[in-house]
Design a protein around this motif. Structure first.
Motif, PDB file in Angstrom:
ATOM      1  N   MET A   1       3.992  -0.110  -4.773  1.00 18.01           N
ATOM      2  CA  MET A   1       4.856  -1.037  -4.067  1.00 18.01           C
ATOM      3  C   MET A   1       5.356  -0.413  -2.758  1.00 18.01           C
ATOM      4  O   MET A   1       5.782   0.725  -2.754  1.00 18.01           O
ATOM      5  CB  MET A   1       6.051  -1.334  -4.980  1.00 18.01           C
ATOM      6  N   SER A   2       5.308  -1.120  -1.638  1.00 14.47           N
ATOM      7  CA  SER A   2       5.689  -0.488  -0.380  1.00 14.47           C
ATOM      8  C   SER A   2       6.943  -1.126   0.210  1.00 14.47           C
ATOM      9  O   SER A   2       7.148  -1.152   1.402  1.00 14.47           O
ATOM     10  CB  SER A   2       4.536  -0.585   0.611  1.00 14.47           C
TER      11      SER A   2
ATOM     12  N   ARG B 241       8.432   7.948 -12.314  1.00 11.63           N
ATOM     13  CA  ARG B 241       7.068   7.743 -12.809  1.00 11.63           C
ATOM     14  C   ARG B 241       6.326   6.730 -11.932  1.00 11.63           C
ATOM     15  O   ARG B 241       6.937   5.896 -11.268  1.00 11.63           O
ATOM     16  CB  ARG B 241       7.101   7.248 -14.260  1.00 11.63           C
ATOM     17  N   ALA B 242       5.000   6.800 -12.001  1.00 11.84           N
ATOM     18  CA  ALA B 242       4.184   5.969 -11.113  1.00 11.84           C
ATOM     19  C   ALA B 242       4.295   4.487 -11.448  1.00 11.84           C
ATOM     20  O   ALA B 242       4.069   3.622 -10.604  1.00 11.84           O
ATOM     21  CB  ALA B 242       2.723   6.410 -11.196  1.00 11.84           C
ATOM     22  N   ASP B 243       4.630   4.183 -12.707  1.00 20.72           N
ATOM     23  CA  ASP B 243       4.786   2.770 -13.078  1.00 20.72           C
ATOM     24  C   ASP B 243       5.897   2.637 -14.117  1.00 20.72           C
ATOM     25  O   ASP B 243       6.377   3.628 -14.664  1.00 20.72           O
ATOM     26  CB  ASP B 243       3.470   2.196 -13.634  1.00 20.72           C
TER      27      ASP B 243
ATOM     28  N   LEU C 104      11.387   0.255  -7.471  1.00 23.31           N
ATOM     29  CA  LEU C 104      10.758   1.330  -6.707  1.00 23.31           C
ATOM     30  C   LEU C 104      10.222   2.383  -7.671  1.00 23.31           C
ATOM     31  O   LEU C 104      10.940   3.306  -8.062  1.00 23.31           O
ATOM     32  CB  LEU C 104      11.771   1.958  -5.747  1.00 23.31           C
ATOM     33  N   SER C 105       8.972   2.223  -8.095  1.00 19.10           N
ATOM     34  CA  SER C 105       8.368   3.245  -8.955  1.00 19.10           C
ATOM     35  C   SER C 105       7.742   4.317  -8.061  1.00 19.10           C
ATOM     36  O   SER C 105       7.663   4.155  -6.841  1.00 19.10           O
ATOM     37  CB  SER C 105       7.334   2.616  -9.890  1.00 19.10           C
ATOM     38  N   GLY C 106       7.345   5.430  -8.681  1.00 24.80           N
ATOM     39  CA  GLY C 106       6.801   6.539  -7.882  1.00 24.80           C
ATOM     40  C   GLY C 106       7.842   7.068  -6.899  1.00 24.80           C
ATOM     41  O   GLY C 106       7.498   7.619  -5.853  1.00 24.80           O
ATOM     42  N   THR C 107       9.103   6.922  -7.261  1.00 20.93           N
ATOM     43  CA  THR C 107      10.203   7.275  -6.348  1.00 20.93           C
ATOM     44  C   THR C 107      11.094   8.310  -7.027  1.00 20.93           C
ATOM     45  O   THR C 107      11.825   7.979  -7.964  1.00 20.93           O
ATOM     46  CB  THR C 107      11.030   6.004  -6.017  1.00 20.93           C
TER      47      THR C 107
END
Ligand SMILES: Cc1cc2nc3c(=O)[nH]c(=O)nc-3n(C[C@H](O)[C@H](O)[C@H](O)COP(=O)(O)OP(=O)(O)OC[C@H]3O[C@@H](n4cnc5c(N)ncnc54)[C@H](O)[C@@H]3O)c2cc1C
Length: 387
Positions: free
Chosen positions: A1-2, A39-41, A127-130
């Protein structure tokens, strides 16, 4: 997600089950909410089973998550509590407590999926991967610094809800290492479980068997020095050792699934340490799993925090007065959950003269006195504040 998020009313740091529950509880509020997860998701792979209390079921229903989880949950209708090498035992039943079930066992992954599936409809920025690298709360508006796609960034928030499980962001207060780990795995027994859970106290620590599906989820408290050896046993030797420690109330132990271990500590903190920051779930208190209270308590943190937020002017969420309100709402439930869990751990491993007998009498008395049993069952189901 950006998605680019610069300012929110509430930043939830940590999208574990408690952070996700808070995001869901705020879904109907007219507030900007961001959920930041390292985590990434928003998915969890975890070998734990979780015993949910009846009170948690009610909260999960209101969050719309129970409807997705019910088919995967195994009701606990009876809990048998006993001690090895001593007299006395107690049976708590759902019928005596006047509820359909004392609790429900679920796989951690199923619980998480039931919560996470509701997140896209919650209105929160996900906001995953954050990975949050720092929080700087302040009355009025605080700063959350994070890394995403290897790049540093930040957002501002009126209120930061820290739900990171207590992993590294500063400000923890007290840590007590029990010198134990929980060895967990699925096991099968010769007799069917009939929705009966066991809590068996042994001098080395408690053993819990929670009915799950066709078998049991085992939580075996193990002295830290013996964990590696117990994990390394082949299944036959592991099941034989378990049989010797637990006894044969369920008949022989027939099969065991893959094993994992979790170190056990009691971590406590000031719930609201600086204006603009509130800790919930394991970030506020990490408990021994002996009484199956950790997530149940954390879910009540999330629910009560959402209630307080919805009842407070948006522009004043970072004020010290808001923290006082939240702390007052949670103080006794949290203190009671911590005290009960720690007392159980200490009392049931103590080998001081006379303590085993006192435990035996306490269990016998509790079993003989329905009002005491009911009070105990209510505390386990709904928290320490219920009378
Ligand atoms: C063996 C065992 C058995 C248990 N059994 C029970 C039971 O039967 N009943 C019960 O109620 N409880 C039980 N518990 C306790 C329960 O598992 C925890 O209380 C619960 O999982 C805590 O959830 P949480 O969301 O607060 O924390 P966590 O699950 O730790 O989630 C924290 C989240 O924050 C994220 N995160 C961390 N740091 C950052 C960062 N810097 N930036 C962004 N994201 C971050 C992590 O990736 C994670 O997703 C048990 C615990 C153990 C160990």
């Amino acid at each position: 997600m950006s998605e680019v998020v610069e300012h929110v009313d509430i930043a939830i740091v940590g999208g574990g089950p408690v952070g996700a529950a808070l995001a869901l509880a705020l879904r109907e509020a007219d507030l900007r909410v961001a959920l930041l997860e390292a985590r990434a998701d928003f998915a969890a792979r975890d070998p734990r089973a979780i015993a949910l209390s009846q009170g948690s079921r009610l909260i999960l229903e209101r969050l719309g998550a129970w409807q997705r989880l019910a088919g995967r949950a195994t009701p606990i209708e009876t809990i048998h509590v006993s001690q090895r090498g001593g007299f006395g035992s107690a049976r708590l039943t759902a019928a005596e407590a006047g509820v359909p079930a004392l609790g429900y066992t679920v796989e951690y992954g199923d619980l998480y999926a039931a919560l996470a599936n509701g997140l896209p409809g919650s209105g929160a920025a996900l906001l995953s991967g954050t990975r949050v690298t720092d929080v700087a709360p302040a009355a009025g508006c605080g700063l959350v610094a994070y890394e995403r796609d290897g790049r540093p960034a930040s957002l501002t928030a009126r209120l930061i809800a820290l739900a990171d499980g207590g992993r590294g962001l500063p400000g923890r207060t007290r840590v007590k290492d029990y010198g134990q780990s929980a060895v967990v795995c699925a096991v099968r027994t010769a007799r069917p479980h009939r929705n009966l859970a066991y809590e068996r106290f042994t001098p080395a620590g408690p053993i819990a068997l929670l009915p799950l599906g066709e078998g049991y989820a085992l939580v075996w408290t193990t002295p830290a020095a013996e964990v590696e050896a117990r994990l390394a046993l082949d299944d036959t030797a592991f099941l034989a050792e378990l049989g010797r420690a637990f006894g044969d109330r369920q008949g022989a132990f027939l099969a065991a699934g893959p094993r994992a271990a979790f170190p056990l500590r009691l971590v406590t903190s000031t719930l609201a340490e600086r204006p603009g920051l509130i800790r919930i779930g394991n970030a506020a208190q990490t408990l021994h799993p002996v009484a199956g209270q950790g997530f149940n308590l954390g879910l009540r943190d999330a629910w009560k925090l959402a209630e307080a937020i919805l009842d407070w002017p948006r522009e004043a969420l970072g004020d010290a007065a808001f923290q006082d309100r939240y702390s007052a709402a949670r103080r006794w439930d949290v203190a009671g959950g911590i005290a009960m869990t720690d007392l159980l751990v200490e009392l049931f491993v103590s080998e001081l003269p006379g303590v085993a007998q006192a435990r035996g009498w306490a269990l016998t008395l509790m079993d003989a006195l329905p009002p005491v049993k009911q009070l105990f069952a209510r505390k386990m189901m709904f928290g320490a504040r219920t009378w």
